[in-house]
Design a protein around this motif. Structure first.
Motif, PDB file in Angstrom:
ATOM      1  N   HIS A   1       0.958  -1.213   0.002  1.00  0.00           N
ATOM      2  CA  HIS A   1      -0.223   0.026   0.072  1.00  0.00           C
ATOM      3  C   HIS A   1       1.047   1.151  -0.147  1.00  0.00           C
ATOM      4  O   HIS A   1       1.898   1.397   0.624  1.00  0.00           O
ATOM      5  CB  HIS A   1      -0.889   0.049   1.012  1.00  0.00           C
ATOM      6  CG  HIS A   1      -1.745  -1.135   1.206  1.00  0.00           C
ATOM      7  ND1 HIS A   1      -2.975  -1.211   0.482  1.00  0.00           N
ATOM      8  CD2 HIS A   1      -2.053  -2.258   2.012  1.00  0.00           C
ATOM      9  CE1 HIS A   1      -3.627  -2.019   0.606  1.00  0.00           C
ATOM     10  NE2 HIS A   1      -3.100  -2.759   1.318  1.00  0.00           N
ATOM     11  N   ILE A   2       0.208   2.284  -0.612  1.00  0.00           N
ATOM     12  CA  ILE A   2       1.216   3.427  -0.750  1.00  0.00           C
ATOM     13  C   ILE A   2       1.294   4.192   0.873  1.00  0.00           C
ATOM     14  O   ILE A   2       2.230   4.757   1.103  1.00  0.00           O
ATOM     15  CB  ILE A   2       0.392   4.636  -1.461  1.00  0.00           C
ATOM     16  CG1 ILE A   2       0.596   4.166  -2.861  1.00  0.00           C
ATOM     17  CG2 ILE A   2       1.167   5.903  -1.350  1.00  0.00           C
ATOM     18  CD1 ILE A   2       0.130   4.837  -3.977  1.00  0.00           C
ATOM     19  N   THR A   3       0.297   4.030   1.580  1.00  0.00           N
ATOM     20  CA  THR A   3       0.185   4.439   2.707  1.00  0.00           C
ATOM     21  C   THR A   3      -0.895   3.961   3.848  1.00  0.00           C
ATOM     22  O   THR A   3      -1.703   3.339   3.145  1.00  0.00           O
ATOM     23  CB  THR A   3      -0.002   5.918   3.167  1.00  0.00           C
ATOM     24  OG1 THR A   3      -0.060   6.279   4.452  1.00  0.00           O
ATOM     25  CG2 THR A   3      -1.301   6.418   2.237  1.00  0.00           C
TER      26      THR A   3
ATOM     27  N   GLU B   1      -2.063  15.130  -8.273  1.00  0.00           N
ATOM     28  CA  GLU B   1      -0.916  15.491  -7.581  1.00  0.00           C
ATOM     29  C   GLU B   1       0.277  14.860  -8.217  1.00  0.00           C
ATOM     30  O   GLU B   1       0.637  13.914  -8.084  1.00  0.00           O
ATOM     31  CB  GLU B   1      -0.950  15.080  -6.088  1.00  0.00           C
ATOM     32  CG  GLU B   1      -2.036  15.708  -5.284  1.00  0.00           C
ATOM     33  CD  GLU B   1      -2.015  15.456  -3.775  1.00  0.00           C
ATOM     34  OE1 GLU B   1      -0.644  15.622  -3.246  1.00  0.00           O
ATOM     35  OE2 GLU B   1      -3.024  14.883  -3.109  1.00  0.00           O
ATOM     36  N   LYS B   2       0.784  15.523  -9.248  1.00  0.00           N
ATOM     37  CA  LYS B   2       1.798  15.105 -10.142  1.00  0.00           C
ATOM     38  C   LYS B   2       3.168  14.869  -9.302  1.00  0.00           C
ATOM     39  O   LYS B   2       3.495  15.731  -8.282  1.00  0.00           O
ATOM     40  CB  LYS B   2       2.249  16.028 -11.037  1.00  0.00           C
ATOM     41  CG  LYS B   2       1.110  16.337 -12.394  1.00  0.00           C
ATOM     42  CD  LYS B   2       1.589  17.027 -13.595  1.00  0.00           C
ATOM     43  CE  LYS B   2       0.543  17.167 -14.428  1.00  0.00           C
ATOM     44  NZ  LYS B   2       0.785  16.897 -15.731  1.00  0.00           N
ATOM     45  N   GLY B   3       3.560  13.679  -9.343  1.00  0.00           N
ATOM     46  CA  GLY B   3       4.824  13.314  -8.602  1.00  0.00           C
ATOM     47  C   GLY B   3       4.425  12.751  -7.121  1.00  0.00           C
ATOM     48  O   GLY B   3       5.644  12.428  -6.554  1.00  0.00           O
ATOM     49  N   ARG B   4       3.188  12.642  -6.719  1.00  0.00           N
ATOM     50  CA  ARG B   4       2.935  11.915  -5.502  1.00  0.00           C
ATOM     51  C   ARG B   4       3.413  10.697  -5.324  1.00  0.00           C
ATOM     52  O   ARG B   4       3.906  10.459  -4.206  1.00  0.00           O
ATOM     53  CB  ARG B   4       1.499  11.898  -5.507  1.00  0.00           C
ATOM     54  CG  ARG B   4       0.917  11.380  -3.919  1.00  0.00           C
ATOM     55  CD  ARG B   4       0.321  12.365  -2.988  1.00  0.00           C
ATOM     56  NE  ARG B   4      -0.194  11.482  -2.027  1.00  0.00           N
ATOM     57  CZ  ARG B   4      -0.382  11.691  -0.756  1.00  0.00           C
ATOM     58  NH1 ARG B   4       0.444  13.252  -0.371  1.00  0.00           N
ATOM     59  NH2 ARG B   4      -0.813  11.485   0.222  1.00  0.00           N
ATOM     60  N   TRP B   5       3.282   9.755  -6.199  1.00  0.00           N
ATOM     61  CA  TRP B   5       3.549   8.381  -6.185  1.00  0.00           C
ATOM     62  C   TRP B   5       5.355   8.233  -5.720  1.00  0.00           C
ATOM     63  O   TRP B   5       5.644   7.692  -4.876  1.00  0.00           O
ATOM     64  CB  TRP B   5       3.450   7.439  -7.054  1.00  0.00           C
ATOM     65  CG  TRP B   5       3.447   6.157  -6.977  1.00  0.00           C
ATOM     66  CD1 TRP B   5       2.465   5.285  -6.323  1.00  0.00           C
ATOM     67  CD2 TRP B   5       4.715   5.276  -6.981  1.00  0.00           C
ATOM     68  NE1 TRP B   5       2.823   3.959  -6.310  1.00  0.00           N
ATOM     69  CE2 TRP B   5       4.273   3.834  -6.560  1.00  0.00           C
ATOM     70  CE3 TRP B   5       5.840   5.487  -7.247  1.00  0.00           C
ATOM     71  CZ2 TRP B   5       5.214   2.834  -6.597  1.00  0.00           C
ATOM     72  CZ3 TRP B   5       6.921   4.405  -7.134  1.00  0.00           C
ATOM     73  CH2 TRP B   5       6.462   3.017  -6.835  1.00  0.00           C
ATOM     74  N   SER B   6       5.950   9.379  -6.557  1.00  0.00           N
ATOM     75  CA  SER B   6       7.218   9.165  -6.599  1.00  0.00           C
ATOM     76  C   SER B   6       7.869   9.891  -5.172  1.00  0.00           C
ATOM     77  O   SER B   6       8.816   9.359  -4.705  1.00  0.00           O
ATOM     78  CB  SER B   6       8.178  10.164  -7.664  1.00  0.00           C
ATOM     79  OG  SER B   6       7.664   9.382  -8.921  1.00  0.00           O
ATOM     80  N   THR B   7       7.072  10.798  -4.687  1.00  0.00           N
ATOM     81  CA  THR B   7       7.407  11.362  -3.381  1.00  0.00           C
ATOM     82  C   THR B   7       7.234  10.284  -2.223  1.00  0.00           C
ATOM     83  O   THR B   7       8.124  10.198  -1.177  1.00  0.00           O
ATOM     84  CB  THR B   7       6.465  12.613  -3.138  1.00  0.00           C
ATOM     85  OG1 THR B   7       6.537  13.579  -4.128  1.00  0.00           O
ATOM     86  CG2 THR B   7       6.766  13.198  -1.658  1.00  0.00           C
TER      87      THR B   7
ATOM     88  N   HIS C   1       7.665   7.094  -2.751  1.00  0.00           N
ATOM     89  CA  HIS C   1       8.472   5.906  -2.901  1.00  0.00           C
ATOM     90  C   HIS C   1       9.744   6.494  -3.648  1.00  0.00           C
ATOM     91  O   HIS C   1       9.886   6.125  -4.941  1.00  0.00           O
ATOM     92  CB  HIS C   1       7.537   4.872  -3.934  1.00  0.00           C
ATOM     93  CG  HIS C   1       6.477   4.226  -3.296  1.00  0.00           C
ATOM     94  ND1 HIS C   1       5.241   4.474  -3.546  1.00  0.00           N
ATOM     95  CD2 HIS C   1       6.265   3.137  -2.561  1.00  0.00           C
ATOM     96  CE1 HIS C   1       4.525   3.995  -2.546  1.00  0.00           C
ATOM     97  NE2 HIS C   1       5.079   2.970  -2.317  1.00  0.00           N
ATOM     98  N   PRO C   2      10.618   6.899  -2.922  1.00  0.00           N
ATOM     99  CA  PRO C   2      11.502   7.900  -3.610  1.00  0.00           C
ATOM    100  C   PRO C   2      12.665   6.643  -4.059  1.00  0.00           C
ATOM    101  O   PRO C   2      12.909   5.689  -3.440  1.00  0.00           O
ATOM    102  CB  PRO C   2      12.440   8.550  -2.531  1.00  0.00           C
ATOM    103  CG  PRO C   2      11.780   8.258  -1.339  1.00  0.00           C
ATOM    104  CD  PRO C   2      10.358   7.440  -1.561  1.00  0.00           C
ATOM    105  N   GLY C   3      13.104   6.845  -5.475  1.00  0.00           N
ATOM    106  CA  GLY C   3      13.983   5.889  -6.116  1.00  0.00           C
ATOM    107  C   GLY C   3      13.230   4.853  -6.756  1.00  0.00           C
ATOM    108  O   GLY C   3      14.051   4.013  -7.407  1.00  0.00           O
ATOM    109  N   LYS C   4      11.996   4.694  -6.699  1.00  0.00           N
ATOM    110  CA  LYS C   4      11.322   3.296  -7.239  1.00  0.00           C
ATOM    111  C   LYS C   4      10.785   3.836  -8.571  1.00  0.00           C
ATOM    112  O   LYS C   4      10.357   5.123  -8.686  1.00  0.00           O
ATOM    113  CB  LYS C   4      10.420   2.759  -6.226  1.00  0.00           C
ATOM    114  CG  LYS C   4      10.988   2.260  -5.174  1.00  0.00           C
ATOM    115  CD  LYS C   4       9.850   1.546  -4.398  1.00  0.00           C
ATOM    116  CE  LYS C   4      10.460   0.819  -2.960  1.00  0.00           C
ATOM    117  NZ  LYS C   4       9.571   0.259  -2.510  1.00  0.00           N
TER     118      LYS C   4
END
Length: 62
Positions: free
Chosen positions: A7-9, A47-53, A55-58
């Motif tokens: 899960h993301i969170t 929210e552009k970039g939310r997933w990357s925020t 999950h940094p580096g994935k």
């Protein structure tokens, strides 16, 4: 856990409003698998970039 992805969170910061869910049920012999996906929800906002925020580096799943 769906799709073998974490899960993301554990503490989502929104309450779903009118979610639309797609459910797939498949069976093989005595094994039944249920998969569901939320594909739309009035609570979703871009929210552009939310997933990357979160999950940094994935790599972002596609």
């Amino acid at each position: 856990m769906q799709h073998q992805q974490p899960h993301i969170t554990n503490n989502p910061d929104f309450k779903p409003n009118e979610p639309s869910i797609n459910v797939n049920i498949s069976s093989t012999g005595n094994f039944v698998e249920v998969e569901w996906d939320v594909f739309d929800c009035l609570s979703f906002k871009e929210e552009k970039g939310r997933w990357s925020t979160l999950h940094p580096g994935k790599l972002v799943p596609t």
